[in-house]
Design an enzyme around this catalytic site. Sequence first.
Site, PDB file in Angstrom:
ATOM      1  CG  HIS A 270      44.721  10.683  -3.284  1.00  0.00           C
ATOM      2  ND1 HIS A 270      45.861  10.375  -3.499  1.00  0.00           N
ATOM      3  CD2 HIS A 270      44.430  10.835  -4.620  1.00  0.00           C
ATOM      4  CE1 HIS A 270      46.540  10.373  -4.811  1.00  0.00           C
ATOM      5  NE2 HIS A 270      45.234  10.769  -5.478  1.00  0.00           N
ATOM      6  CG  ASP A 327      37.836  11.351  -9.313  1.00  0.00           C
ATOM      7  OD1 ASP A 327      38.568  10.374  -9.006  1.00  0.00           O
ATOM      8  OD2 ASP A 327      37.922  11.679 -10.571  1.00  0.00           O
TER       9      ASP A 327
HETATM   10  C1  SDX Z   1      41.923   8.817  -8.219  1.00  0.00           C
HETATM   11  O1  SDX Z   1      46.292   7.478  -7.013  1.00  0.00           O
HETATM   12  C2  SDX Z   1      45.914   8.530  -7.689  1.00  0.00           C
HETATM   13  O2  SDX Z   1      46.843   9.280  -7.893  1.00  0.00           O
HETATM   14  C3  SDX Z   1      44.525   8.409  -8.280  1.00  0.00           C
HETATM   15  C4  SDX Z   1      44.135   9.868  -8.934  1.00  0.00           C
HETATM   16  C5  SDX Z   1      44.979  10.011 -10.120  1.00  0.00           C
HETATM   17  O3  SDX Z   1      44.954  11.324 -10.330  1.00  0.00           O
HETATM   18  O4  SDX Z   1      45.392   9.275 -10.826  1.00  0.00           O
HETATM   19  O5  SDX Z   1      44.446  10.667  -7.879  1.00  0.00           O
HETATM   20  C6  SDX Z   1      42.706   9.772  -9.328  1.00  0.00           C
HETATM   21  O6  SDX Z   1      41.621   7.603  -8.587  1.00  0.00           O
HETATM   22  C7  SDX Z   1      41.383   9.650  -6.958  1.00  0.00           C
HETATM   23  C8  SDX Z   1      40.640   8.341  -5.979  1.00  0.00           C
HETATM   24  C9  SDX Z   1      39.351   8.331  -6.450  1.00  0.00           C
HETATM   25  N1  SDX Z   1      38.437   7.362  -5.714  1.00  0.00           N
HETATM   26  C10 SDX Z   1      37.526   7.534  -4.801  1.00  0.00           C
HETATM   27  O7  SDX Z   1      37.213   8.617  -4.512  1.00  0.00           O
HETATM   28  C11 SDX Z   1      37.035   6.286  -4.175  1.00  0.00           C
HETATM   29  C12 SDX Z   1      36.795   6.254  -2.662  1.00  0.00           C
HETATM   30  N2  SDX Z   1      38.358   6.429  -2.150  1.00  0.00           N
HETATM   31  C13 SDX Z   1      38.736   5.337  -1.654  1.00  0.00           C
HETATM   32  O8  SDX Z   1      38.294   4.100  -2.103  1.00  0.00           O
HETATM   33  C14 SDX Z   1      40.291   5.243  -1.155  1.00  0.00           C
HETATM   34  O9  SDX Z   1      40.329   6.644  -0.408  1.00  0.00           O
HETATM   35  C15 SDX Z   1      41.033   5.241  -2.231  1.00  0.00           C
HETATM   36  C16 SDX Z   1      41.031   4.070  -3.325  1.00  0.00           C
HETATM   37  C17 SDX Z   1      41.114   6.390  -3.064  1.00  0.00           C
HETATM   38  C18 SDX Z   1      42.712   5.063  -1.475  1.00  0.00           C
HETATM   39  O10 SDX Z   1      42.891   3.731  -0.884  1.00  0.00           O
HETATM   40  P1  SDX Z   1      43.866   3.365   0.107  1.00  0.00           P
HETATM   41  O11 SDX Z   1      44.929   4.259   0.140  1.00  0.00           O
HETATM   42  O12 SDX Z   1      44.041   1.829  -0.431  1.00  0.00           O
HETATM   43  O13 SDX Z   1      43.061   3.633   1.729  1.00  0.00           O
HETATM   44  P2  SDX Z   1      42.121   2.495   2.210  1.00  0.00           P
HETATM   45  O14 SDX Z   1      41.208   1.879   1.262  1.00  0.00           O
HETATM   46  O15 SDX Z   1      43.187   1.436   2.983  1.00  0.00           O
HETATM   47  O16 SDX Z   1      41.615   3.388   3.231  1.00  0.00           O
HETATM   48  C19 SDX Z   1      42.213   3.665   4.599  1.00  0.00           C
HETATM   49  C20 SDX Z   1      41.173   3.591   5.491  1.00  0.00           C
HETATM   50  C21 SDX Z   1      40.218   2.825   5.567  1.00  0.00           C
HETATM   51  O17 SDX Z   1      39.625   2.435   6.920  1.00  0.00           O
HETATM   52  P3  SDX Z   1      40.363   1.388   7.966  1.00  0.00           P
HETATM   53  O18 SDX Z   1      40.454   0.188   7.162  1.00  0.00           O
HETATM   54  O19 SDX Z   1      41.490   2.065   8.411  1.00  0.00           O
HETATM   55  O20 SDX Z   1      39.348   1.391   9.055  1.00  0.00           O
HETATM   56  O21 SDX Z   1      40.176   5.100   5.167  1.00  0.00           O
HETATM   57  C22 SDX Z   1      38.843   4.309   4.957  1.00  0.00           C
HETATM   58  C23 SDX Z   1      39.030   2.969   4.517  1.00  0.00           C
HETATM   59  O22 SDX Z   1      38.023   2.047   5.033  1.00  0.00           O
HETATM   60  N3  SDX Z   1      38.389   5.228   3.814  1.00  0.00           N
HETATM   61  C24 SDX Z   1      37.467   5.678   3.418  1.00  0.00           C
HETATM   62  C25 SDX Z   1      37.397   6.132   1.980  1.00  0.00           C
HETATM   63  N4  SDX Z   1      38.630   6.145   1.749  1.00  0.00           N
HETATM   64  C26 SDX Z   1      39.199   5.353   2.692  1.00  0.00           C
HETATM   65  N5  SDX Z   1      36.297   5.402   4.141  1.00  0.00           N
HETATM   66  C27 SDX Z   1      34.983   6.097   3.861  1.00  0.00           C
HETATM   67  N6  SDX Z   1      35.091   6.925   2.492  1.00  0.00           N
HETATM   68  C28 SDX Z   1      36.022   6.753   1.797  1.00  0.00           C
HETATM   69  N7  SDX Z   1      36.122   7.318   0.620  1.00  0.00           N
END
Ligand code: SDX
Length: 391
Positions: A270, A327
């Site tokens: 998140h 989720d």
């Molecule tokens: C919602 O914003 C909100 O409040 C949203 C929400 C709401 O109520 O409105 O809470 C609802 O959208 C919840 C999130 C649902 N999405 C998912 O579950 C999709 C999977 N999650 C990711 O795509 C990610 O965690 C996000 C999109 C939620 C957040 O992305 P960020 O903050 O841009 O973080 P990032 O993508 O830069 O990740 C940081 C690191 C990365 O690795 P490095 O580049 O540092 O090596 O963490 C890794 C990412 O690769 N990473 C994951 C991961 N999420 C982040 N690795 C594996 N699995 C994951 N789920």
Amino acid sequence: QTGYVTLDRGYKNTGATQSAITFLDGEEGILRYRGYSIEDLASKASFLEVAYLLIYGELPTANQYETFSNGIRRHTLVNEDMRKIFDGFPVSAHPMCVLASLVSAMSAFYPDSYEGNKNPDLHIVRLLAKLPTLATWSYKRALGHPINYPKNQLDYIPNFLHMMFALPVEDYKVDPVVAEALNVLLILHADHEQNCSTSTVRLVGSSQANLYSSISAGISALWGPLHGGANQEVIEMLEDIKADGGDVGKYIDMAKNAKTTGFRLFGFGHRVYKNFDPRAKIIKKAADDVLAKLGVNDPVLEIAKGLEEAALNDPYFVQRKLYPNVDFYSGIIYRALGIPTNMFTVMFAIGRLPGWIAQWKEMREQKEPIGRPRQIYTGATLREFVPLEQR
Ligand code: SDX
């Protein structure tokens, strides 16, 4: 460039507005709507009370609640001409595509302005009242079942369940366990400060676009698999793991090699919560309770718990502070309630609607300027046009 611009991709460190609606503390895992804790509201309030609280700032008195809920009852019917738009969609259309389109079409049926309107709240009531009705159309048509009209003697959630599951050939009785589970889920999804879809609703509304067009844009943003669409992706991922023999370690490894596998653990991580998403905690417990009460044994729930356990003990996830988010478990409950996977994000939209409305209303009342961020230009420097015959 005149002046200088700070690049902040994804607005990770940008406060876009001031708001009095929702408070998040990502480190402590705190979520409050207008000062009330999500734990309190989810266990004691009704979804419409929370909708009123978010939109008008206070919990409604008995009279205010009566007026608000009766107003919604009076507007659950949708203009019959909307059916002509709906009937034009292929049966295979994703319910979120249909919902975004039909909500946008509402601005053709209710063109009177918001600010200039002697009763602007009518637009708010219309959206809250008609979204559940519109949401059920795709589900019924996909089954080849007749669409149900709302029944105004029913409360908000029972009316939605009736429209979803009633059939003209037999009586339908709303199961209170199902209605209560849905009440908790809708409250937990009701607002979340400046998330992607809410920021979209605000940005569109900041140009003075109408409320329906702004909400329609929010539905489109929510559909994305990185946002609200994740709840559908989670179940599909858990089903894949189950079909693959339940080997969660393999999927943990795939996620850790995201650069090569391109795989993410949906339902994890998140932007704000760097601790447990407080909503995920409540939903996880509710999943156990609801499935037990309904006598549903879903092997996917055990796989989800195994995946969570493995991830929370893996340095890759711990270092990146990746915990289950809202989720991760919600789809398991929706499924137990009989709601199909492609309707999960529609459920998120029904829950988030009062939050979108509250945030849009606050933006308009605060007279926020039109949203127009800048950029860092990386394109070509000045060059002369070359006529076609010379290219
Ligand atoms: C919602 O914003 C909100 O409040 C949203 C929400 C709401 O109520 O409105 O809470 C609802 O959208 C919840 C999130 C649902 N999405 C998912 O579950 C999709 C999977 N999650 C990711 O795509 C990610 O965690 C996000 C999109 C939620 C957040 O992305 P960020 O903050 O841009 O973080 P990032 O993508 O830069 O990740 C940081 C690191 C990365 O690795 P490095 O580049 O540092 O090596 O963490 C890794 C990412 O690769 N990473 C994951 C991961 N999420 C982040 N690795 C594996 N699995 C994951 N789920």
